[in-house]
Design a protein around this motif. Structure first.
Motif, PDB file in Angstrom:
ATOM      1  N   THR A   1      13.206  13.456   3.638  1.00 46.83           N
ATOM      2  CA  THR A   1      14.251  14.409   4.025  1.00 46.83           C
ATOM      3  C   THR A   1      13.922  15.779   3.450  1.00 46.83           C
ATOM      4  O   THR A   1      13.596  15.895   2.276  1.00 46.83           O
ATOM      5  N   ASP A   2      14.010  16.799   4.292  1.00 47.60           N
ATOM      6  CA  ASP A   2      13.758  18.177   3.885  1.00 47.60           C
ATOM      7  C   ASP A   2      15.054  18.783   3.356  1.00 47.60           C
ATOM      8  O   ASP A   2      16.050  18.868   4.083  1.00 47.60           O
ATOM      9  N   ALA A   3      15.080  19.184   2.090  1.00 46.10           N
ATOM     10  CA  ALA A   3      16.304  19.716   1.484  1.00 46.10           C
ATOM     11  C   ALA A   3      16.756  21.021   2.117  1.00 46.10           C
ATOM     12  O   ALA A   3      17.926  21.392   2.020  1.00 46.10           O
ATOM     13  N   ASP A   4      15.839  21.730   2.760  1.00 39.77           N
ATOM     14  CA  ASP A   4      16.192  22.993   3.396  1.00 39.77           C
ATOM     15  C   ASP A   4      16.828  22.722   4.751  1.00 39.77           C
ATOM     16  O   ASP A   4      16.156  22.693   5.779  1.00 39.77           O
TER      17      ASP A   4
ATOM     18  N   LYS B   1       9.297  31.144  10.666  1.00 39.43           N
ATOM     19  CA  LYS B   1       9.135  30.322   9.464  1.00 39.43           C
ATOM     20  C   LYS B   1       8.181  29.159   9.746  1.00 39.43           C
ATOM     21  O   LYS B   1       7.339  28.811   8.919  1.00 39.43           O
ATOM     22  N   VAL B   2       8.345  28.549  10.925  1.00 40.48           N
ATOM     23  CA  VAL B   2       7.472  27.443  11.300  1.00 40.48           C
ATOM     24  C   VAL B   2       6.024  27.923  11.390  1.00 40.48           C
ATOM     25  O   VAL B   2       5.100  27.284  10.883  1.00 40.48           O
ATOM     26  N   ALA B   3       5.826  29.075  12.036  1.00 38.42           N
ATOM     27  CA  ALA B   3       4.479  29.624  12.183  1.00 38.42           C
ATOM     28  C   ALA B   3       3.861  29.942  10.817  1.00 38.42           C
ATOM     29  O   ALA B   3       2.699  29.635  10.560  1.00 38.42           O
TER      30      ALA B   3
ATOM     31  N   TYR C   1       8.833  22.436   7.365  1.00 39.88           N
ATOM     32  CA  TYR C   1       8.340  23.784   7.069  1.00 39.88           C
ATOM     33  C   TYR C   1       8.908  24.312   5.755  1.00 39.88           C
ATOM     34  O   TYR C   1       8.902  25.490   5.479  1.00 39.88           O
ATOM     35  N   ASN C   2       9.428  23.411   4.950  1.00 42.53           N
ATOM     36  CA  ASN C   2       9.886  23.783   3.612  1.00 42.53           C
ATOM     37  C   ASN C   2       8.689  24.293   2.804  1.00 42.53           C
ATOM     38  O   ASN C   2       7.612  23.701   2.820  1.00 42.53           O
ATOM     39  N   ASP C   3       8.879  25.409   2.102  1.00 43.42           N
ATOM     40  CA  ASP C   3       7.779  25.986   1.324  1.00 43.42           C
ATOM     41  C   ASP C   3       7.327  25.072   0.193  1.00 43.42           C
ATOM     42  O   ASP C   3       6.206  25.177  -0.293  1.00 43.42           O
ATOM     43  N   ASP C   4       8.212  24.191  -0.247  1.00 41.51           N
ATOM     44  CA  ASP C   4       7.894  23.238  -1.305  1.00 41.51           C
ATOM     45  C   ASP C   4       7.316  21.972  -0.668  1.00 41.51           C
ATOM     46  O   ASP C   4       8.035  21.038  -0.333  1.00 41.51           O
ATOM     47  N   GLU C   5       6.005  21.976  -0.502  1.00 45.65           N
ATOM     48  CA  GLU C   5       5.351  20.874   0.192  1.00 45.65           C
ATOM     49  C   GLU C   5       5.336  19.593  -0.645  1.00 45.65           C
ATOM     50  O   GLU C   5       5.205  18.491  -0.103  1.00 45.65           O
TER      51      GLU C   5
ATOM     52  N   LEU D   1       9.736  18.935  -1.280  1.00 42.37           N
ATOM     53  CA  LEU D   1      10.608  19.281  -0.150  1.00 42.37           C
ATOM     54  C   LEU D   1      11.919  19.926  -0.589  1.00 42.37           C
ATOM     55  O   LEU D   1      12.968  19.732   0.029  1.00 42.37           O
ATOM     56  N   GLY D   2      11.856  20.679  -1.690  1.00 42.42           N
ATOM     57  CA  GLY D   2      13.012  21.467  -2.128  1.00 42.42           C
ATOM     58  C   GLY D   2      14.042  20.726  -2.951  1.00 42.42           C
ATOM     59  O   GLY D   2      15.067  21.311  -3.332  1.00 42.42           O
ATOM     60  N   TRP D   3      13.819  19.471  -3.298  1.00 37.45           N
ATOM     61  CA  TRP D   3      14.856  18.672  -3.948  1.00 37.45           C
ATOM     62  C   TRP D   3      15.010  18.948  -5.436  1.00 37.45           C
ATOM     63  O   TRP D   3      16.033  18.592  -6.034  1.00 37.45           O
ATOM     64  N   LYS D   4      14.024  19.586  -6.070  1.00 36.95           N
ATOM     65  CA  LYS D   4      14.126  19.823  -7.517  1.00 36.95           C
ATOM     66  C   LYS D   4      15.338  20.658  -7.890  1.00 36.95           C
ATOM     67  O   LYS D   4      15.912  20.488  -8.964  1.00 36.95           O
TER      68      LYS D   4
END
Length: 351
Positions: free
Chosen positions: A201-204, A218-220, A302-306, A309-312
Motif C-alpha cells: 500500500t502506498d501511503a501517499d 509526478k508519475v513521469a 510513484y511515492n518518492d519513498d521507494e 512507501l511513505g509509511w515511516k
C-alpha cells in the motif's frame, strides 16, 4: 479433475454441474471436485454466482465458495438455505482452523477476498486466515462514506468473531489504509494488536484528491529516470493506465461487450467508487504500532519513498520491510505468493 468422478445426483447438482462446466470450460466436473483445484478464480466465481441466481433464484456472496468449494457442498447449502437466510458478512473463512492467532486480511481495490486463497496455502497449516470482504456488494445501502466507518464495520465483525483477541490485521492495496484505521479503533477499545501488516500500500493517497494534470507529471518524474536507464518501463505503466481508462470509457459509451455478469460489475464499480471517494477524503494519522510492510519488488507506485512507501511518517514506532517478488498484482499469485506467505508467517510467528 479427480479420477474418482462422481456424477450429479440431485436436480440442483445437475444444474450446478452444467453451470460449472460452461463457466470453467471443462467437459466433465464431478460433484466432489474443488472449484479452486480445477481452475476457479474470482472472475469465474462472479459468473458462477450470477448464473446460480439466474437459474436457481438463489442470491449468494461470491466468498461462499470458500466454505462450499464443491458442487455437492454448494448444492446442499443452497437446498438448505432460503435466499433470505443467506446473510452477507464481511468475514470470510479462507482457512478457519488452527491454533495460532488468526490473521484478518482486508480486501484490495476489487473488494473481493478470493484473491487471498493462494496466500492461505503458503502459511502454516496451523494458521487461521480470514478475509474481510467489501460491504455493499449485496446491493444493500451501507455506510462507506469514510475509511473510519468502513473500518468500524469490519472491527465490529472481527470482535464478534473473536471477542478476546489479540488481533493480527493485514490489508492489501486500499485495504492497507483500512487495516491501519482498524488497528487504531481496536487499540481505542483496549484490544491487543499482535501485528499490523500492509501488502504493498502506498501511503501517499493524495492522488485520490488530485486531478490528472497534476498527477501525471509526478508519475513521469517518478518513472522517467528508470525508464531511461532501462530498469523499469514507463511505457508499460502508461499503457496500463490508458487501457484502464479506455475500458471505462467503452463501458460508459455502451461499446464494451455485454455479459451475464454486467449487473454485478455495475454494482461492484459503484461500490468501488464509494470506497475510493472515502479514501480521497481520508487523512492519515500516525499509529502507535510497528507497521509490517510487505512490498512488491517491482514498484508500481510513484511515492518518492521507494523503500517504505511513505509509511515511516505514519507510525510512532518502526516500519519493518519485507521484500516480495513480483509487482502489485503478481505478488498475490504463483509463484510469487509462496514467498509472501512465507514472509507473512515469519512475521506472525515472531510478534
Amino acid at each position: 479433475i479427480k479420477d474418482n468422478y462422481a456424477a450429479p445426483r440431485t436436480e440442483t447438482e445437475k444444474v450446478m454441474a452444467g453451470i460449472w462446466q460452461d463457466v470453467l470450460k471443462v467437459q466433465r466436473i464431478g460433484i466432489d471436485d474443488n472449484f479452486f483445484d480445477i481452475g476457479g478464480h474470482s472472475l469465474l466465481a462472479v459468473q458462477i454466482t450470477t448464473r446460480i441466481e439466474k437459474k436457481l433464484g438463489k442470491k449468494m456472496q461470491i466468498a461462499t465458495l470458500f466454505s462450499y468449494p464443491t458442487i455437492a457442498q454448494l448444492s446442499s447449502y443452497i437446498d438448505k438455505e432460503s435466499t433470505k437466510n443467506i446473510k452477507w458478512r464481511s468475514i470470510v473463512p479462507i482457512r478457519p482452523n488452527g491454533s495460532k492467532t488468526p490473521v484478518y486480511i482486508v480486501h484490495g481495490a476489487g473488494l473481493n477476498v478470493l484473491t487471498f486463497n493462494d496466500l492461505a496455502q503458503y502459511v502454516d497449516p496451523d494458521q487461521p486466515v480470514f478475509g474481510l470482504q467489501g460491504i455493499g456488494l449485496d446491493g444493500e445501502d451501507v455506510s462507506v462514506d469514510s475509511i473510519e466507518s468502513i473500518a468500524k464495520y469490519y472491527v465490529d465483525e472481527v470482535v464478534k468473531h473473536n471477542p478476546d483477541g489479540p488481533y493480527a490485521i493485514a490489508g492489501y492495496s486500499i485495504g492497507g489504509f483500512i487495516a491501519v484505521e482498524m488497528a487504531r479503533q481496536l487499540e481505542a477499545m483496549g484490544k491487543a494488536i499482535k501485528m499490523l501488516a500492509i501488502f504493498d500500500t502506498d501511503a501517499d493517497n493524495a492522488r485520490e484528491r488530485e486531478p490528472w494534470h497534476i498527477i501525471m507529471p509526478k508519475v513521469a518524474k517518478r518513472y522517467l529516470p528508470k525508464f531511461m536507464g532501462g530498469k523499469k518501463s514507463l511505457g508499460k505503466q502508461l499503457v496500463y493506465v490508458f487501457n484502464n481508462k479506455l475500458t471505462a470509457v467503452k463501458g460508459k459509451l455502451g461499446i464494451a461487450k455485454k455479459t451475464e455478469s454486467d449487473e454485478y460489475y455495475a454494482l461492484l464499480d459503484s461500490v468501488i467508487r464509494r470506497y475510493f471517494k472515502a479514501l480521497g477524503n481520508h487523512k492519515l494519522e500516525p499509529v502507535n504500532h510497528t507497521i509490517h510492510l510487505f512490498k512488491a519488488d517491482f514498484n508500481d507506485h510513484y511515492n518518492d519513498d521507494e523503500v517504505f512507501l511513505g509509511w515511516k511518517k505514519y507510525t510512532t514506532k518502526e516500519v519493518k520491510r519485507y521484500a516480495v517478488p513480483g509487482n502489485h498484482l503478481t505478488m498475490m499469485v504463483m509463484p510469487h505468493v509462496a514467498e509472501l506467505g512465507k514472509a507473512l508467517q515469519e512475521a506472525l510467528n515472531n510478534h
